[in-house]
Design an enzyme around this catalytic site. Structure first.
Site, PDB file in Angstrom:
ATOM      1  N   HIS A  16      55.594 -22.098 -40.276  1.00 27.66           N
ATOM      2  CA  HIS A  16      54.342 -21.401 -40.589  1.00 27.66           C
ATOM      3  C   HIS A  16      54.683 -20.026 -41.144  1.00 27.66           C
ATOM      4  CE1 HIS A  16      49.953 -20.397 -39.199  1.00 27.66           C
ATOM      5  NE2 HIS A  16      50.286 -19.740 -40.305  1.00 27.66           N
ATOM      6  N   HIS A  18      53.920 -17.939 -44.977  1.00 29.75           N
ATOM      7  CA  HIS A  18      53.322 -17.956 -46.313  1.00 29.75           C
ATOM      8  C   HIS A  18      54.185 -17.104 -47.238  1.00 29.75           C
ATOM      9  CE1 HIS A  18      49.413 -19.374 -44.573  1.00 29.75           C
ATOM     10  NE2 HIS A  18      49.928 -18.785 -43.510  1.00 29.75           N
ATOM     11  N   HIS A 195      45.649 -24.822 -40.897  1.00 26.98           N
ATOM     12  CA  HIS A 195      45.272 -23.751 -39.980  1.00 26.98           C
ATOM     13  C   HIS A 195      43.985 -24.206 -39.289  1.00 26.98           C
ATOM     14  CE1 HIS A 195      48.161 -21.561 -42.293  1.00 26.98           C
ATOM     15  NE2 HIS A 195      47.834 -20.367 -41.847  1.00 26.98           N
ATOM     16  N   GLU A 198      42.033 -21.179 -35.189  1.00 23.91           N
ATOM     17  CA  GLU A 198      42.585 -19.821 -35.252  1.00 23.91           C
ATOM     18  C   GLU A 198      41.403 -18.866 -35.099  1.00 23.91           C
ATOM     19  OE1 GLU A 198      43.762 -18.787 -39.222  1.00 23.91           O
ATOM     20  OE2 GLU A 198      44.927 -17.032 -38.605  1.00 23.91           O
ATOM     21  N   ASP A 276      54.428 -16.163 -39.834  1.00 23.26           N
ATOM     22  CA  ASP A 276      53.187 -16.180 -40.612  1.00 23.26           C
ATOM     23  C   ASP A 276      53.318 -15.402 -41.924  1.00 23.26           C
ATOM     24  OD1 ASP A 276      50.623 -16.935 -41.192  1.00 23.26           O
ATOM     25  OD2 ASP A 276      49.665 -15.914 -39.507  1.00 23.26           O
ATOM     26  N   ASP A 277      53.087 -14.096 -41.881  1.00 18.88           N
ATOM     27  CA  ASP A 277      53.173 -13.239 -43.083  1.00 18.88           C
ATOM     28  C   ASP A 277      54.039 -12.038 -42.710  1.00 18.88           C
ATOM     29  OD1 ASP A 277      50.908 -14.562 -44.780  1.00 18.88           O
ATOM     30  OD2 ASP A 277      50.052 -14.257 -42.786  1.00 18.88           O
TER      31      ASP A 277
HETATM   32  N1  HPA Z   1      45.496 -17.429 -41.463  1.00 23.12           N
HETATM   33  C1  HPA Z   1      44.620 -17.500 -42.452  1.00 23.12           C
HETATM   34  N2  HPA Z   1      44.931 -17.229 -43.694  1.00 23.12           N
HETATM   35  C2  HPA Z   1      46.174 -16.845 -43.980  1.00 23.12           C
HETATM   36  C3  HPA Z   1      47.120 -16.755 -43.002  1.00 23.12           C
HETATM   37  C4  HPA Z   1      46.783 -17.095 -41.678  1.00 23.12           C
HETATM   38  O1  HPA Z   1      47.617 -17.130 -40.760  1.00 23.12           O
HETATM   39  N3  HPA Z   1      48.254 -16.326 -43.604  1.00 23.12           N
HETATM   40  C5  HPA Z   1      47.994 -16.208 -44.903  1.00 23.12           C
HETATM   41  N4  HPA Z   1      46.720 -16.519 -45.140  1.00 23.12           N
HETATM   42 ZN    ZN Z   2      49.119 -18.626 -41.621  1.00 22.36          ZN
END
Ligand code: HPA
Ligand code: ZN
Length: 341
Positions: A16, A18, A195, A198, A276-277
């Site tokens: 996970h 991006h 996703h 969340e 994640d990011d």
């Molecule tokens: N959630 C939703 N959108 C996103 C995410 C995430 O973890 N990372 C990049 N875009």
């Molecule tokens: Zn994500």
């Protein structure tokens, strides 16, 4: 060896992450200068400041407007993998990209995919890390745009593109909206994930599994609100790709000792950790393990189980998983010795 260093050095799989959320601040500045794109501040480090998923997504889009040519895509993929290796001993990643974030700016699908693959191959060559790609639906897009994107990904198919996923803000746009894209991708043999739960109800997880055919769930924290969904996912061995830091920031779980990931583990769900990011949340895959495992004072056995779950949750075939487990076991045995000594 200190425990924090042990956690950083554990070999890792990440499912996970991006690519658009991994740009180094310096790279954003370089690309903006190269393409003559104005940023709101020259202090690029300050761009990565936000408090909600909506602010985050706005900046995600802005930062990505600097990535235009195949070489830019190659650079961000390469640097992202280099950071994973150097900061967290990353061995294998299945990495998201958002095609429509780029195609709506006039970038060709082949430029995106070929560029990313070039960067992944160079990183594998230089650092031994492997990477596969997952095209993500941006769920604020209309379903027709998502379907067109899915068909275009399939038309530009490469072996490295192995899955379809879905991200962006969950609350306003439920998963069933994108049924058609998931159907087409599944029939074409792509793996499926999304996703889910969340920022939405646990019923979204059931929709993703039953209607969309998802094999695993990204995030999933709100599952804890429905015992029946928890029991089903536990019994079916569904894996959750959890992200401590990013959700601590935008969903208000700043204390990792009370983050729902802990209760998910206690409930017997299969989770592992992801960044994640990473640059956008000032983290990295090593830091996720150091912070989450460290702050919760989990023992090495728990950290190792999280790592193993990552291998099991991947879309490698059984032989590749067995091989990766063996390689991890060897490295971990040496780390265990260093920790004890
Ligand atoms: N959630 C939703 N959108 C996103 C995410 C995430 O973890 N990372 C990049 N875009
Ligand atoms: Zn994500």
């Amino acid at each position: 060896m200190e425990y924090a260093e042990y956690l950083r050095q554990l070999p890792k799989v990440e499912l996970h992450c991006h690519v658009e959320g991994t740009l180094r601040p310096q790279t954003v500045a370089d690309l903006a200068r190269k393409h003559d794109i104005a940023l709101p501040t020259t202090d690029v480090d300050r761009i990565y400041d936000y408090e909600t998923i909506y602010e985050f997504l706005e900046i995600f889009r802005l930062v990505n407007s600097t990535v235009i040519e195949a070489g830019d895509f190659a650079r961000i993929a390469y640097e992202s993998l280099e950071d994973g290796v150097k900061l967290g001993n990353l061995k294998y990643r299945e990495m998201f990209f958002n095609p429509t974030l780029h195609t709506t700016r006039g970038v060709a699908m082949s430029t995106i995919i070929d560029g990313l693959i070039d960067g992944c191959r160079a990183a594998e060559n230089d650092f031994g890390v492997r990477c596969r790609l997952i095209a993500d639906i941006y769920r604020q897009d209309p379903p027709e745009m998502a379907l067109q994107m899915t068909q275009e990904v399939l038309a530009n198919r490469r072996d490295e593109v192995i899955g379809l996923g879905m991200d962006a803000a969950e609350a306003p746009d439920p998963p069933e909206k994108f049924f058609e894209s998931f159907r087409v991708a599944g029939e074409a043999g792509l793996h499926l994930t999304s996703h889910s739960a969340e920022d939405g109800p646990p019923s979204n997880i059931s929709t993703c599994l039953d209607l969309l055919g998802c094999e695993r769930i990204d995030h999933g924290y709100h599952i804890l609100e429905d015992d029946a969904v928890v029991a089903r996912c536990r019994d079916d061995g569904i894996h959750f790709t959890c992200c401590p830091t990013s959700t601590a920031v935008v969903y208000g779980w700043p204390d990792l000792t009370t983050h729902p990931i802990n209760a998910m583990m206690k409930a017997g769900l299969l989770v592992h950790l992801n960044s994640d990011d990473p640059t956008m949340f000032r983290t990295d895959i090593g830091k996720e393990y150091v912070d989450f495992v460290g702050q919760n004072e989990y023992p090495p056995e728990t950290a190792k189980q999280l790592v193993r779950n990552g291998v099991d949750a991947s879309w490698l075939d059984d032989a590749e998983k067995a091989e990766l487990h063996r390689a991890f076991d060897d490295e971990i045995a040496a780390l265990d010795k260093a920790l004890a000594g």
